[in-house]
Design a protein around this motif. Structure first.
Motif, PDB file in Angstrom:
ATOM      1  N   ASN A   1       1.283  -1.376   0.369  1.00  0.00           N
ATOM      2  CA  ASN A   1       0.124  -0.281  -0.035  1.00  0.00           C
ATOM      3  C   ASN A   1       0.914   1.440   0.164  1.00  0.00           C
ATOM      4  O   ASN A   1       0.399   2.082  -0.132  1.00  0.00           O
ATOM      5  N   GLY A   2       1.862   1.182  -0.225  1.00  0.00           N
ATOM      6  CA  GLY A   2       2.746   2.463   0.326  1.00  0.00           C
ATOM      7  C   GLY A   2       2.770   3.020  -1.116  1.00  0.00           C
ATOM      8  O   GLY A   2       2.192   2.728  -2.014  1.00  0.00           O
ATOM      9  N   ARG A   3       3.830   4.358  -1.963  1.00  0.00           N
ATOM     10  CA  ARG A   3       3.249   5.285  -3.104  1.00  0.00           C
ATOM     11  C   ARG A   3       5.442   5.322  -3.088  1.00  0.00           C
ATOM     12  O   ARG A   3       5.584   5.152  -2.144  1.00  0.00           O
ATOM     13  N   LEU A   4       4.829   5.122  -4.540  1.00  0.00           N
ATOM     14  CA  LEU A   4       6.463   5.519  -4.976  1.00  0.00           C
ATOM     15  C   LEU A   4       6.469   6.059  -5.591  1.00  0.00           C
ATOM     16  O   LEU A   4       5.424   7.071  -6.011  1.00  0.00           O
TER      17      LEU A   4
ATOM     18  N   ALA B   1       2.986   1.053  -9.832  1.00  0.00           N
ATOM     19  CA  ALA B   1       3.731   1.229  -9.062  1.00  0.00           C
ATOM     20  C   ALA B   1       3.519  -0.221  -8.330  1.00  0.00           C
ATOM     21  O   ALA B   1       4.104  -0.776  -7.507  1.00  0.00           O
ATOM     22  N   GLY B   2       2.020  -0.825  -8.404  1.00  0.00           N
ATOM     23  CA  GLY B   2       2.112  -2.493  -8.171  1.00  0.00           C
ATOM     24  C   GLY B   2       2.979  -3.864  -8.249  1.00  0.00           C
ATOM     25  O   GLY B   2       3.674  -3.536  -7.189  1.00  0.00           O
ATOM     26  N   PRO B   3       3.146  -3.524  -9.198  1.00  0.00           N
ATOM     27  CA  PRO B   3       4.884  -4.702  -9.633  1.00  0.00           C
ATOM     28  C   PRO B   3       5.725  -4.446  -8.840  1.00  0.00           C
ATOM     29  O   PRO B   3       6.750  -5.103  -8.544  1.00  0.00           O
ATOM     30  N   ILE B   4       6.032  -3.153  -9.289  1.00  0.00           N
ATOM     31  CA  ILE B   4       7.278  -2.796  -8.439  1.00  0.00           C
ATOM     32  C   ILE B   4       7.427  -2.908  -6.194  1.00  0.00           C
ATOM     33  O   ILE B   4       8.164  -3.097  -5.990  1.00  0.00           O
TER      34      ILE B   4
ATOM     35  N   LEU C   1       4.197  11.396  -7.598  1.00  0.00           N
ATOM     36  CA  LEU C   1       3.709   9.810  -7.466  1.00  0.00           C
ATOM     37  C   LEU C   1       3.448   9.180  -9.192  1.00  0.00           C
ATOM     38  O   LEU C   1       3.228   9.654  -9.342  1.00  0.00           O
ATOM     39  N   ILE C   2       4.265   7.665  -8.383  1.00  0.00           N
ATOM     40  CA  ILE C   2       4.703   7.127  -9.875  1.00  0.00           C
ATOM     41  C   ILE C   2       2.758   6.041  -9.863  1.00  0.00           C
ATOM     42  O   ILE C   2       2.118   5.984  -8.728  1.00  0.00           O
ATOM     43  N   PRO C   3       1.971   6.163 -10.801  1.00  0.00           N
ATOM     44  CA  PRO C   3       0.600   5.919 -10.453  1.00  0.00           C
ATOM     45  C   PRO C   3       0.462   4.021 -10.124  1.00  0.00           C
ATOM     46  O   PRO C   3       1.358   3.425  -9.693  1.00  0.00           O
ATOM     47  N   GLY C   4      -0.642   3.700  -9.400  1.00  0.00           N
ATOM     48  CA  GLY C   4      -1.150   3.015  -8.619  1.00  0.00           C
ATOM     49  C   GLY C   4      -0.636   1.414  -9.348  1.00  0.00           C
ATOM     50  O   GLY C   4       0.091   0.281  -9.601  1.00  0.00           O
ATOM     51  N   ASP C   5      -0.928   1.051 -10.526  1.00  0.00           N
ATOM     52  CA  ASP C   5      -1.299   0.653 -11.700  1.00  0.00           C
ATOM     53  C   ASP C   5       0.785   0.167 -12.048  1.00  0.00           C
ATOM     54  O   ASP C   5       0.642  -1.342 -12.222  1.00  0.00           O
TER      55      ASP C   5
END
Length: 185
Positions: free
Chosen positions: A97-100, A112-115, A106-110
């Motif tokens: 649930n972190g934020r990259l 950021a998810g794999p990272i 901010l990197i969008p969730g889609d």
């Protein structure tokens, strides 16, 4: 693959504090800067805290993922005071649930998810283990001494400085003001 330095910084930032009451400075509105570079006003990681009604704290940690690169991870992890230390667990869900951020954006969730999945996998040795941090003065500097449950994972000492949100310190390209605002501190 994540470097050991990142894992150590993440572990320490998720269980941080100071001398006296470990979070007295946090209650006064200050944030922690780990391994400060005062000339550049940068930190390897930063931590801010907001107190919960039940006496626990939410630790918002922003960690530089790779030294010298403008990529940071922000997580929120619950911590508690225990025997003069600040203790908590790095939980997989907290990382997922972190934020990259890249260069502060901010990197969008889609994307950021794999990272975040890879980061969580790389942190698996610390998952489910209590991490406690005590703070001592050495040569007039505040030093974080982390201990991982079981004692098998070494955590190098880190210099820590409490700073005001308005002092202008940052991690990679992320601003300390954003850390404090997002944590409610």
């Amino acid at each position: 693959m994540l470097g050991f330095d990142f894992l150590v910084l993440m572990a320490a930032a998720s269980a941080a504090g100071s001398l006296g009451g470990p979070l007295d400075d946090a209650a006064a509105g200050l944030v922690q800067c780990y391994e400060p570079n005062d000339a550049a006003k940068t930190c390897r990681s930063m931590a801010s805290y907001s107190k919960n009604p039940d006496g626990t704290w939410d630790n918002t940690a922003v960690v530089e993922l790779s030294p010298g690169q403008p990529v940071s991870l922000e997580t929120v992890t619950p911590v508690r005071l225990k025997d003069g230390a600040v203790c908590g667990y790095i939980r997989r869900d907290d990382v997922l649930n972190g934020r990259l951020r890249l260069s502060g954006k901010l990197i969008p969730g889609d994307k950021a998810g794999p990272i975040l999945e890879k980061i969580a996998d790389g942190m698996s040795p610390f998952m489910g283990k209590e991490i406690c941090t005590k703070y001592v003065r050495i040569n007039n500097e505040l030093v974080a001494k982390g201990i991982v449950e079981g004692g098998s994972d070494p955590v190098p000492d880190q210099r820590v400085k409490w700073v005001k949100p308005t002092d202008g310190y940052s991690v990679a390209a992320g601003s300390v003001q954003a850390v404090v605002a997002e944590s409610g501190g």
